[in-house]
Motif scaffolding. Sequence first.
Motif: not given
Length: 227
Positions: A49-59, A95-107
């Motif tokens: 859900a966080i990935l999609h809210s950030a507009g990331i669909y290829d992770v 919390g941990v899942a969101a942190h890892e998504v944070g790295h995907a957003i960084q990328h």
Amino acid sequence: MYIEPSYIFLVVPAILLTMYAQSKVNTTFNKYLRVASISGYTGAEAARAILHSAGIYDVQVEMIPGQLTDHYDPRSKTLRLSSTVYNSHSIAAIGVAAHEVGHAIQHNKGYMFLTIRNTIVPVVNIGSQMAMPLIVLGLIFSSFLVNLGILLFSGIVLFQLITLPVEFNASRRAISILENEGFLAANEIGPAKKVLSAAALTYVASAAVAIANLLHLITVFGGRRDD
């Protein structure tokens, strides 16, 4: 048995910090792993859900064995969550899942420190394998090999230092998203921060160990000259 004073005063305290940090993260994670979140999201559902809210669909989000083995792989654009996080509805898991998504957003956004860290990984891998063997060989054959080994070990220290802003930034992104987009309730943000802060301490401890070992190597072997 003689032990170098530099090892006692530099490396041993860093090792003790690592032991404390590991104990702290395990205790904090396990505590809030038993507290279900109000939202009802699992770690995997929150991550997607966080990935999609950030507009990331290829992770891709995958489950891997273990506990606290969670990580984001920028090479394959895969977010791997441990089984204890993937299926859990807990505050700790989200919390941990969101942190890892944070790295995907960084990328996705080309975050500078993550880009630098990913770039130097091949050099760091060589250094982690060759630094100590070169130092040992250098004690037998040539001071040049000793100094080369120390130089390669410096790359490991650089990697650890660059990792700190990467991890801190991912946690800040995670907490901001969890708070602003309602993945956790207001009274759940504090516990999530405690989990991520405990995890961050392990990276600080790893950097401290690397720095301490480098200073120890420089103190004991640095500046050697061939007779």
